[in-house]
Motif scaffolding. Structure first.
Motif, PDB file in Angstrom:
ATOM      1  N   GLU A 165       0.810  -1.044   0.159  1.00 18.55           N
ATOM      2  CA  GLU A 165       0.081   0.130  -0.421  1.00 18.55           C
ATOM      3  C   GLU A 165       0.842   1.629   0.177  1.00 18.55           C
ATOM      4  OE1 GLU A 165      -3.996  -1.990   1.781  1.00 18.55           O
ATOM      5  OE2 GLU A 165      -2.664  -0.715   3.016  1.00 18.55           O
ATOM      6  N   ILE A 166       0.262   2.047  -0.549  1.00 22.48           N
ATOM      7  CA  ILE A 166       1.350   3.098  -1.036  1.00 22.48           C
ATOM      8  C   ILE A 166       0.138   4.698  -0.522  1.00 22.48           C
ATOM      9  CG2 ILE A 166       2.232   5.215  -2.850  1.00 22.48           C
ATOM     10  CD1 ILE A 166       3.438   2.115  -4.154  1.00 22.48           C
ATOM     11  N   ARG A 208      -5.249  -0.445  -8.142  1.00 21.70           N
ATOM     12  CA  ARG A 208      -6.689  -0.721  -6.862  1.00 21.70           C
ATOM     13  C   ARG A 208      -6.231   0.898  -6.788  1.00 21.70           C
ATOM     14  NH1 ARG A 208     -10.359  -2.429  -3.828  1.00 21.70           N
ATOM     15  NH2 ARG A 208     -11.804  -0.808  -3.955  1.00 21.70           N
ATOM     16  N   LEU A 209      -6.767   2.540  -7.434  1.00 23.40           N
ATOM     17  CA  LEU A 209      -6.394   3.558  -6.447  1.00 23.40           C
ATOM     18  C   LEU A 209      -7.437   4.130  -5.784  1.00 23.40           C
ATOM     19  CD1 LEU A 209      -5.546   5.521 -10.246  1.00 23.40           C
ATOM     20  CD2 LEU A 209      -3.610   4.327  -7.786  1.00 23.40           C
ATOM     21  N   HIS A 210      -7.463   4.480  -4.595  1.00 30.99           N
ATOM     22  CA  HIS A 210      -7.960   5.009  -3.997  1.00 30.99           C
ATOM     23  C   HIS A 210      -8.885   4.364  -2.790  1.00 30.99           C
ATOM     24  CE1 HIS A 210      -6.299   9.566  -4.306  1.00 30.99           C
ATOM     25  NE2 HIS A 210      -6.074   9.036  -4.686  1.00 30.99           N
ATOM     26  N   PRO A 211      -8.591   2.602  -2.838  1.00 33.14           N
ATOM     27  CA  PRO A 211      -9.147   1.647  -2.433  1.00 33.14           C
ATOM     28  C   PRO A 211     -10.508   1.618  -1.396  1.00 33.14           C
ATOM     29  CG  PRO A 211      -7.126   0.988  -1.709  1.00 33.14           C
ATOM     30  CD  PRO A 211      -7.228   2.785  -2.272  1.00 33.14           C
ATOM     31  N   ILE A 216      -3.453   6.191  -0.723  1.00 36.99           N
ATOM     32  CA  ILE A 216      -3.723   6.312  -2.537  1.00 36.99           C
ATOM     33  C   ILE A 216      -3.521   4.849  -3.683  1.00 36.99           C
ATOM     34  CG2 ILE A 216      -2.542   7.323  -4.539  1.00 36.99           C
ATOM     35  CD1 ILE A 216      -3.575   9.483  -2.427  1.00 36.99           C
ATOM     36  N   ALA A 217      -2.727   3.548  -3.115  1.00 37.50           N
ATOM     37  CA  ALA A 217      -2.797   2.469  -4.271  1.00 37.50           C
ATOM     38  C   ALA A 217      -2.736   1.683  -3.162  1.00 37.50           C
ATOM     39  CB  ALA A 217      -2.052   2.805  -4.900  1.00 37.50           C
ATOM     40  N   GLY A 228      -8.901  17.565  -0.970  1.00 35.23           N
ATOM     41  CA  GLY A 228     -10.030  16.611  -1.468  1.00 35.23           C
ATOM     42  C   GLY A 228     -10.321  15.378  -2.003  1.00 35.23           C
ATOM     43  N   THR A 229      -9.734  14.626  -0.672  1.00 38.36           N
ATOM     44  CA  THR A 229      -9.197  13.453  -1.660  1.00 38.36           C
ATOM     45  C   THR A 229     -10.770  12.588  -0.627  1.00 38.36           C
ATOM     46  OG1 THR A 229      -8.762  12.770   0.635  1.00 38.36           O
ATOM     47  CG2 THR A 229      -6.973  12.367  -0.967  1.00 38.36           C
TER      48      THR A 229
END
Length: 323
Positions: free
Chosen positions: A38-39, A82-85, A93-94, A322-323
């Protein structure tokens, strides 16, 4: 293979930290969780005055994600991304989960080999034109990551962009919080990696100048190759995906022998960004500007050690605006 290992994590992170980031802020964290890599965005490395919406952090973490993908693929352990899971954890983020093992492709190996060689070159480039076939490769690299790259052609197009970019830079130079934050991060850009002092004839704005003036005859290229990278939408996930596309474009350029530098002032100022979007006449939203060319040899800026960017699997990381 059902899960990634600590060795996979370290391999991915060693490549990921070579990604570019605004002011070399390196706003990323990594962890192994349930066999996935995870990032995350590192809230301690945010630029609140400059990056109020979190756009720049997401772009940088997206670029780090692409490098991690390449490292895993190059080792025969490719990932599904997967982005923003997790809506409950906006700072995530990923998530990279193992895909079927396979040998790396030639393209993956070529781009992975370019990871340690890619860095921003803020010095003047030679006036030599970038060949058409290389320009096509750059455009295709963006398209393969669901993005677009608009290369400006001709003096009129470059002059129009120059006006927008310099106007945005002037707006930022009047922002005292922006200037103070730039000064705080000045240490992150070593003197050898900074641009020479600006001169009135410069077509594109720069940041983080050193104290040396250019020798006569060492002006910036008179007609730089400028590319604007954009994506169809402008959500948090769109911006993170744009970071992946940006990194693939940068690595494609590096593999082709080009130097690059990033220009973000027209993206940081909303009015300038909207003017840039309208001038392009493309659907979607510009996310970053890239300058391409052939330059003198230069060196990368320092990066945080792998041990500094690892975090525990049970740690919740707060989001960015913004997320």
């Amino acid at each position: 293979m059902d899960s990634y290992t600590e060795a996979d994590l370290h391999r991915a992170v060693e490549a990921a930290v070579r990604a570019p980031s605004l002011h070399n802020s390196q706003p990323w964290l990594f962890r192994l969780a349930g066999g996935a890599i995870e990032i995350l965005a590192d809230p301690a490395r945010r630029l609140p005055a400059i990056d109020r919406t979190g756009w720049a952090a997401r772009l940088a973490v997206g670029a780090a994600t692409y490098n991690a993908r390449l490292a895993l693929a190059a080792s025969g352990r490719p990932a599904e991304v997967r982005l923003h899971p997790e809506p409950r954890e906006p700072g995530l983020i990923a998530r990279l989960t193992p895909a079927r093992e396979r040998p790396p492709t030639y393209a993956e190996t070529e781009l992975f080999d370019a990871v340690p060689r890619r860095h921003s070159n803020r010095q003047p480039f030679w006036p030599d034109p970038v060949p058409t076939e290389v320009r096509v490769r750059l455009i295709d690299a963006a398209r393969s990551e669901s993005s677009w790259l608009a290369l400006l052609v001709g003096t009129v197009a470059v002059a129009g962009f120059s006006e927008i970019a310099h106007s945005a830079d002037r707006v930022l130079q009047r922002d005292t919080a922006y200037l103070a934050e730039m000064e705080t991060w000045r240490h992150a850009i070593p003197d050898y990696a900074r641009a020479p002092l600006a001169e009135p004839q410069d077509i594109l704005p720069q940041r983080f100048f050193n104290e040396r003036r250019r020798a006569p005859g060492h002006d910036y290229e008179p007609e730089p190759l400028v590319g604007i990278l954009g994506v169809p939408g402008d959500t948090a996930a769109d911006q993170s995906n744009a970071g992946q596309a940006m990194q693939k474009v940068l690595l494609t350029a590096t593999a082709a022998g080009l130097d690059t530098s990033l220009i973000s002032q027209p993206i940081e100022v909303p009015a300038a960004r909207d003017q840039l979007r309208r001038s392009l006449g493309r659907p979607g939203h510009p996310q970053i500007v890239i300058r391409f060319g052939y330059g003198m040899p230069s060196r990368p800026t320092p990066r945080r050690e792998v041990s500094e960017v690892l975090t525990g699997s049970g740690t919740l990381v707060p989001g960015i605006p913004g997320t």
